[in-house]
Design a protein around this motif. Structure first.
Motif, PDB file in Angstrom:
ATOM      1  N   SER A  68       0.802  -1.193  -0.169  1.00  0.00           N
ATOM      2  CA  SER A  68       0.525  -0.176  -0.239  1.00  0.00           C
ATOM      3  C   SER A  68       0.852   1.353   0.067  1.00  0.00           C
ATOM      4  N   LEU A  71       2.519   2.026  -3.452  1.00  0.00           N
ATOM      5  CA  LEU A  71       1.524   2.248  -4.430  1.00  0.00           C
ATOM      6  C   LEU A  71       1.349   3.946  -3.967  1.00  0.00           C
ATOM      7  N   HIS A  72       0.698   4.306  -3.009  1.00  0.00           N
ATOM      8  CA  HIS A  72       0.907   5.449  -2.186  1.00  0.00           C
ATOM      9  C   HIS A  72       2.123   6.549  -3.325  1.00  0.00           C
ATOM     10  N   GLU A  75       1.707   6.509  -6.416  1.00  0.00           N
ATOM     11  CA  GLU A  75       0.704   7.508  -6.831  1.00  0.00           C
ATOM     12  C   GLU A  75       0.983   9.232  -6.563  1.00  0.00           C
ATOM     13  N   ARG A 117      -2.277  -8.311  -7.419  1.00  0.00           N
ATOM     14  CA  ARG A 117      -2.356  -6.580  -6.616  1.00  0.00           C
ATOM     15  C   ARG A 117      -1.742  -5.269  -7.359  1.00  0.00           C
ATOM     16  N   LEU A 118      -0.114  -5.552  -7.825  1.00  0.00           N
ATOM     17  CA  LEU A 118       0.208  -4.350  -8.563  1.00  0.00           C
ATOM     18  C   LEU A 118      -0.341  -4.766 -10.368  1.00  0.00           C
ATOM     19  N   ALA A 121      -3.433  -2.289  -9.282  1.00  0.00           N
ATOM     20  CA  ALA A 121      -3.874  -1.181  -9.569  1.00  0.00           C
ATOM     21  C   ALA A 121      -2.912  -0.232 -10.443  1.00  0.00           C
ATOM     22  N   ILE A 122      -1.508  -0.305 -10.979  1.00  0.00           N
ATOM     23  CA  ILE A 122      -1.112  -0.081 -12.103  1.00  0.00           C
ATOM     24  C   ILE A 122      -1.634  -0.304 -13.752  1.00  0.00           C
TER      25      ILE A 122
END
Ligand SMILES: NC(=O)c1ccc[n+]([C@@H]2O[C@H](COP(=O)([O-])OP(=O)(O)OC[C@H]3O[C@@H](n4cnc5c(N)ncnc54)[C@H](OP(=O)(O)O)[C@@H]3O)[C@@H](O)[C@H]2O)c1
Length: 262
Positions: A68, A71-72, A75, A117-118, A121-122
């Motif tokens: 997390s 990823l934050h 972003e 998960r990657l 998100a990506i």
């Protein structure tokens, strides 16, 4: 906004070889793994040799909260990721019931959950932009069950099937998804998995990480769906799809067991 290739597990083996092969082609990189020293010196060396921008981020991919955080940070940063290489992975070798559960869990967190998960998100950012490429690293192990490394083989079967499914889903969103299925490749993998390295070294199937990476970057440029480096590995993958399932189970166990014993 400058574009980057993000590579997980870039501190050694195949991930490091992929980082070098991509830097050689002028790609800016974001390297992800846990070992600071290794990432720092790799980033410095690749930036100097190839004149590309190389960043690194420390992240334990077996810990969802750390992902997390990563990823934050991605972003917030001004980096456009146009290639995601989900390479980080580990194996547990030996009888399943003898394995330490913590290690089994770590394997599934990294090989399956972090990778998924990657992609989620990506992949979303790529789809919004209408372009990008994802390379997930499975293995020739993905094509058959693997007694004495049952959960590792199953984790790679997941990666293969997930990637093929995603490829069809994301095609119309402009995102290309490829999956790499290497055979035995010289790296720290076997020792970390507790496998018999000396027996493996003499295997005819063994390839260098640099060779696998070169084949892979060329195949990525052609947007190949499933990349299996080396004719012996392609033959192995094909034969395990053609042979009866009971035979594949038996042979796979016989082949794997000697390498998983000390
Ligand atoms: N070698 C083979 O024969 C072979 C064959 C088929 C497929 N593969 C696959 O190829 C991929 C790369 O393996 P390799 O052979 O290059 O092995 P390797 O040299 O052991 O590299 C594994 C990489 O994964 C990273 N990693 C492991 N656990 C992690 C964690 N919890 N969080 C973040 N990063 C982690 C390691 O970095 P840190 O330790 O710095 O975190 C390292 O950079 C794996 O997915 C493996 O399953 C390998």
């Amino acid at each position: 906004m400058p574009s980057y290739a993000l590579i997980t597990g870039a501190s050694s083996g195949l991930g490091l070889a992929m980082a070098e092969a991509l830097a050689r082609r002028g790609r800016n990189l974001i390297l992800v793994a846990r070992r600071r020293d290794a990432l720092e010196s790799i980033a410095c060396e690749l930036a100097q040799r190839f004149g590309v921008d190389v960043l690194f981020r420390l992240c334990d991919l077996s810990e969802p909260l750390r992902i997390s955080g990563l990823l934050h940070e991605l972003e917030q940063g001004q980096w456009r990721i146009d290639l995601l290489v989900n390479n980080a992975g580990l194996g547990c070798a030996g009888a399943f019931l003898e394995q330490d559960w913590g290690r089994e869990q770590e394997q599934l967190e990294v090989n399956v959950l972090a990778l998924t998960r990657l992609c989620h998100a990506i992949g979303q950012h790529m789809a919004e932009r209408g372009g990008g490429q994802i390379l997930n690293v499975a293995s020739v192990a993905a094509f058959q069950p693997g007694p004495w490394m049952s959960s590792y083989y199953a984790s790679k079967a997941y990666v293969l099937h997930f990637s093929e499914g995603l490829r069809e889903e994301l095609r119309q969103r402009g995102v290309r998804v490829c999956v790499l299925c290497p055979g035995p490749t010289r790296s720290a993998f076997f020792r970390a998995a507790g496998m018999n390295v000396s027996r493996l070294e003499s295997s005819k199937l063994m390839m260098s990480a640099e060779e696998v990476a070169l084949i892979t970057v060329r195949a990525l440029e052609k947007n190949r769906a499933i990349i299996i480096p080396g004719w012996r590995n392609r033959l192995l993958a094909l034969s395990s799809r053609l042979a009866p399932r009971w035979l594949v189970r038996k042979l796979s166990g016989r082949l794997t067991r000697p390498f998983t014993q000390g």
